[in-house]
Design a protein around this motif. Sequence first.
Motif, short mmCIF file in Angstrom:
data_model
loop_
_atom_site.label_atom_id
_atom_site.label_comp_id
_atom_site.label_asym_id
_atom_site.label_seq_id
_atom_site.Cartn_x
_atom_site.Cartn_y
_atom_site.Cartn_z
N TYR A 1 2.35 1.23 2.81
CA TYR A 1 1.55 1.22 4.24
C TYR A 1 0.48 0.13 4.12
CZ TYR A 1 3.76 5.56 5.48
OH TYR A 1 4.77 6.48 5.77
N GLN A 2 -0.25 -0.17 5.27
CA GLN A 2 -1.55 -1.09 5.39
C GLN A 2 -2.35 -0.02 5.34
OE1 GLN A 2 -1.11 -3.98 8.59
NE2 GLN A 2 0.62 -3.12 9.10
N ILE A 3 -3.63 -0.61 4.85
CA ILE A 3 -4.73 0.40 4.76
C ILE A 3 -6.05 -0.22 5.65
CG2 ILE A 3 -6.32 1.29 2.99
CD1 ILE A 3 -3.42 2.30 2.78
N ASP A 4 -6.79 0.60 5.91
CA ASP A 4 -7.80 -0.04 6.53
C ASP A 4 -9.22 0.97 6.10
OD1 ASP A 4 -10.27 -0.92 7.93
OD2 ASP A 4 -9.48 0.17 10.29
N PHE B 1 -1.18 15.60 15.11
CA PHE B 1 -1.25 16.05 13.66
C PHE B 1 0.27 16.00 13.22
CE2 PHE B 1 -4.41 18.53 15.93
CZ PHE B 1 -5.59 18.36 14.99
N LEU B 2 0.23 15.59 12.00
CA LEU B 2 1.66 15.51 11.22
C LEU B 2 1.42 15.96 9.83
CD1 LEU B 2 2.60 11.93 10.09
CD2 LEU B 2 0.68 12.30 11.12
N PRO B 3 2.32 16.51 9.12
CA PRO B 3 2.19 16.94 7.69
C PRO B 3 2.19 15.64 6.83
CG PRO B 3 4.13 18.24 8.65
CD PRO B 3 3.48 17.35 9.66
N PHE B 4 1.25 15.56 5.79
CA PHE B 4 0.98 14.30 5.17
C PHE B 4 0.98 14.70 3.71
CE2 PHE B 4 -1.12 10.29 4.24
CZ PHE B 4 -0.38 9.48 5.08
N ASP B 5 2.02 15.14 3.29
CA ASP B 5 1.93 15.26 1.68
C ASP B 5 1.98 14.18 0.87
OD1 ASP B 5 2.03 16.78 -0.57
OD2 ASP B 5 3.84 17.93 -0.23
N ILE B 6 0.71 13.74 0.74
CA ILE B 6 0.49 12.67 -0.19
C ILE B 6 0.97 12.81 -1.88
CG2 ILE B 6 -1.83 13.51 -1.36
CD1 ILE B 6 -1.32 9.76 0.10
N ASP B 7 1.25 13.82 -2.14
CA ASP B 7 1.91 14.17 -3.39
C ASP B 7 3.55 14.06 -3.34
OD1 ASP B 7 -0.49 14.75 -4.71
OD2 ASP B 7 -0.53 16.68 -3.82
N GLN B 8 3.92 14.11 -2.24
CA GLN B 8 5.33 13.79 -2.05
C GLN B 8 5.51 12.88 -0.86
OE1 GLN B 8 7.45 17.45 -1.55
NE2 GLN B 8 6.68 18.25 -3.32
N ILE B 9 4.92 11.61 -1.35
CA ILE B 9 4.95 10.56 -0.07
C ILE B 9 6.05 10.11 0.20
CG2 ILE B 9 4.91 8.34 -1.85
CD1 ILE B 9 2.21 7.37 -0.28
N LEU C 1 -5.23 5.80 -2.06
CA LEU C 1 -4.85 4.56 -0.93
C LEU C 1 -3.95 3.64 -1.78
CD1 LEU C 1 -8.42 3.84 0.10
CD2 LEU C 1 -6.54 4.92 1.35
N ASN C 2 -3.94 3.51 -3.30
CA ASN C 2 -3.27 2.71 -4.03
C ASN C 2 -1.68 3.54 -3.90
OD1 ASN C 2 -4.92 0.98 -4.88
ND2 ASN C 2 -5.26 2.31 -6.79
N LYS C 3 -1.41 4.91 -3.73
CA LYS C 3 -0.08 5.44 -3.68
C LYS C 3 0.28 4.83 -2.19
CE LYS C 3 0.67 9.50 -4.80
NZ LYS C 3 0.91 11.06 -5.08
N GLU D 1 -14.99 8.89 -3.09
CA GLU D 1 -14.78 9.32 -4.69
C GLU D 1 -13.47 8.62 -5.06
OE1 GLU D 1 -13.79 13.53 -4.90
OE2 GLU D 1 -13.01 13.57 -2.78
N ILE D 2 -13.38 8.76 -6.42
CA ILE D 2 -12.27 8.04 -7.05
C ILE D 2 -10.94 8.44 -6.39
CG2 ILE D 2 -11.16 7.52 -9.32
CD1 ILE D 2 -13.95 6.15 -8.92
N TRP D 3 -10.73 9.80 -6.27
CA TRP D 3 -9.48 10.34 -5.57
C TRP D 3 -8.97 9.62 -4.44
CZ3 TRP D 3 -5.08 12.51 -5.53
CH2 TRP D 3 -4.60 12.84 -4.31
N ASN D 4 -9.97 9.02 -3.64
CA ASN D 4 -9.76 8.28 -2.44
C ASN D 4 -9.00 7.04 -2.70
OD1 ASN D 4 -12.66 9.27 -1.33
ND2 ASN D 4 -11.02 10.05 -0.40
#
Length: 182
Positions: A132-135, A92-100, A124-126, A117-120
Motif C-alpha cells: 500500500y501507498q501511505i500518506d 466502511f470496511l473491516p480492516f484487520d491490520i493484524d491479518q493484513i 504503516l510499515n506493515k 505514537e510508535i504503534w502508528n
Amino acid sequence: MEKLNYSKACIHGRFQPFHNEHLKYFMQAFEKYNYLYIGITKPDISNISETDFLDKMYRDDPENNIFSYEQRCKIIQSSLVESGINKDRFSFLPFDIDQIENITLSKDIICVSNIVEIWNEHKLNKLRNAGYQIDILYKDLLINKMSSTTIRKLIRENDESWKQYVPSGAISIIEDILKIQK
C-alpha cells in the motif's frame, strides 16, 4: 493543505471509542481527499486477532474492545454527518491490520494516517510491506494526549466527563449502546 490528485483514500483505526482527536484526524483527511474508505481495525470483537506489536497487546483484551464493528460505524457516521460531512463521501470496511492479507482494499487506494505514537509507525510499515501507498497527514508524538483508553476508563467508572472527549454526534449513540450492554 495541498490537495492531491487522488480522489480516494483509506483512513483506519480501532476507534474504541471514536473521540475528538479521531474527528480532527478525519477532518484533515477530508480536506485532502474527496472520498474516504474508513477501515475499522479489530472488526470482529468476538474473535480478536492477536497483535504482533508487544506494546499494544492490550488491544487484544475484550475489555478494551467494547464496541462492535457495526456500533463503531454508527458512532463515526453520526459524528461525521453532524460535523458537515455528507454520507456519500465515505464508506466502511473491516480492516484487520493484524491479518493484513484479509484486507480487501485495492492497493491503488492510498492509506492515510497520522503518527501520534510508535504503534502508528509499526502499522504503516506493515501496510507498506503489503504494497500500500501511505500518506502521513501529520506526525506529533504526544505524551499526555487524550486516548480511547482514558475514555473507556471514565466510562467504566461512570464518570460523565467522558462526554467532553467525544464528538457530540456520538454521545447519545454511545449512551444507548452502554445501556444495552448493562
